[in-house]
Design an enzyme around this catalytic site. Structure first.
Site, short mmCIF file in Angstrom:
data_model
loop_
_atom_site.label_atom_id
_atom_site.label_comp_id
_atom_site.label_asym_id
_atom_site.label_seq_id
_atom_site.Cartn_x
_atom_site.Cartn_y
_atom_site.Cartn_z
CB CYS A 119 -0.89 0.00 1.25
SG CYS A 119 -2.18 1.28 1.18
CB CYS A 121 -1.50 4.84 3.44
SG CYS A 121 -1.40 3.32 4.40
CB CYS A 129 -4.38 3.93 0.05
SG CYS A 129 -4.87 3.82 1.77
CE LYS A 196 -7.33 -1.40 4.98
NZ LYS A 196 -5.97 -1.07 4.56
CE LYS A 249 -6.63 -3.67 8.19
NZ LYS A 249 -5.70 -2.93 7.40
CB SER A 275 -4.00 -1.41 15.61
OG SER A 275 -4.87 -0.57 14.86
CE1 TYR A 314 -0.01 -4.99 14.59
CE2 TYR A 314 -2.39 -5.12 14.85
CZ TYR A 314 -1.29 -4.70 14.14
OH TYR A 314 -1.46 -4.00 12.98
C1 PBG Z 1 -2.79 0.08 5.05
C2 PBG Z 1 -3.12 -0.70 6.26
C3 PBG Z 1 -3.81 -0.28 7.39
C4 PBG Z 1 -3.83 -1.37 8.27
C5 PBG Z 1 -3.15 -2.41 7.66
N1 PBG Z 1 -2.74 -1.98 6.39
C6 PBG Z 1 -4.33 1.04 7.78
C7 PBG Z 1 -5.38 1.72 7.05
O1 PBG Z 1 -6.06 1.19 6.17
O2 PBG Z 1 -5.55 2.89 7.38
C8 PBG Z 1 -4.46 -1.36 9.64
C9 PBG Z 1 -4.10 -2.50 10.50
C10 PBG Z 1 -4.43 -2.33 11.94
O3 PBG Z 1 -5.21 -1.46 12.36
O4 PBG Z 1 -3.87 -3.11 12.70
N2 PBG Z 1 -1.44 -0.03 4.69
#
Ligand code: PBG
Length: 324
Positions: A119, A121, A129, A196, A249, A275, A314
């Protein structure tokens, strides 16, 4: 009917273990790691106790620790020293993820499956992104695709075993598949972040990966949490475009989606225990309000019960230790 049927008969003693339908194994776990080019020693992420940003030079040791616990796979997120509008430090041969992958592969070879998040971002100055239109601030789909393809190929060149595109750009799986094939990487699988959602559970990740947006949000490309049929369509397109593994996700608030996708497609399905899900358990446990280990185990087991074959979490190291 009661009294012929008494469900409690099979609930205690050894038989309880024997009728258990779902099991959790260390082989189900994928360990997410933040490798950071701007630091020279490991530092903990404030909103994710126990999770660290790791310098490129120390990443192989961290991977070794995971491998020693029996964890089969890790997924890498890079934090580069320079960012620009196009995220060009995502695809250089000597950039953060590429160096980290080769360090890990040198140390562990086939003992650790290295997956890379694909990605932009973390690499763009605006935190989006993809490529952004100056005037309208729109995130441009088609101009972003070749950049994602280039990034995926550079990861494979560095030795990555699998790539995981997470940007939710339409058509990204097919351009990445073609680019990998054209560059001699037809054996490298793609794990697609198929469903996602545009979720507030990613907050702590954006602190950890320094990937917050400086304007707007991700709702023009990530999915609406209200939708479920749309996840079926998204996943079917990704599978048609060449995804080998599909992902849902976040995980815990979306167990229904994991179940629907697994039931509908019967393909290897991953779930990302993100997270915010991690941070909530850590925070409540820290207050003494819940039992951290038991809640961790129950959460991960529930994700498997819903239909996930593998879980990015995690808690990977903690869970592996508990299973040992
Ligand atoms: C984008 C990405 C994100 C996460 C994993 N890959 C962040 C987003 O979409 O803003 C989030 C993972 C998490 O919250 O643990 N590279």
């Amino acid at each position: 009917m009661f009294p012929e049927h008494r469900m409690r008969r099979l609930r205690s003693g050894r038989i309880r273990d024997m009728v258990r339908e779902t099991s959790l194994s260390v082989n189900d776990l994928i360990y997410p790691v933040f490798v950071n080019e701007t630091i020279d020693k490991t530092c903990e992420v404030a909103s994710m106790p126990g999770v660290c940003n790791i310098p490129v030079d120390e990443i192989a040791d961290d991977a070794k620790e995971a491998a020693d616990l029996g964890i089969p796979a890790m997924i890498l997120f890079g934090i580069p020293s320079t960012k620009d509008e196009h995220g060009s430090s995502a695809w250089g041969d000597d950039d953060v993820v590429q160096r980290a992958v080769s360090n890990i592969k040198e140390e562990l070879g086939r003992d650790m499956l290295v997956i890379t998040d694909v990605c932009l971002c973390e690499y763009t100055s605006h935190g989006h992104c993809g490529v952004v239109d100056h005037d309208t601030h729109e995130i441009l789909n088609d101009p972003t695709l070749p950049l994602l393809a280039k990034t995926a190929v550079s990861h494979a060149k560095a030795g990555a075993d699998m790539v995981a595109p997470s940007g939710m750009m339409d058509g990204m799986i097919s351009v990445i598949r073609s680019a990998l094939d054209e560059n001699g990487f037809s054996d490298i699988p793609i794990m697609s972040y198929a469903a996602k959602y545009s979720s507030s559970f990613y907050g702590p990740f954006r602190d950890a990966a320094c990937s917050g947006c400086c304007f707007g949000d991700r709702s023009t490309h990530q999915m609406d949490p209200a939708n479920s049929d749309e996840a079926i369509l998204e996943a079917s397109l990704d599978i048609e475009e060449g995804a080998d593994i599909i992902m849902v996700k976040p995980a815990l608030p979306y167990l229904d989606i994991i179940h629907r996708l697994k039931t509908e497609f019967r393909v290897p399905t991953a779930a990302y225990n993100v997270s915010g899900e991690y941070a909530m358990i850590k925070a409540a446990a820290n207050k003494g309000w819940i039992d951290e280990k038991k809640v961790m185990y129950e959460s991960l087991l529930s994700i498997k019960r819903a239909g996930a074959d593998m879980i990015i979490t995690y808690f990977a190291k903690d869970m592996a230790r508990m299973l040992k």
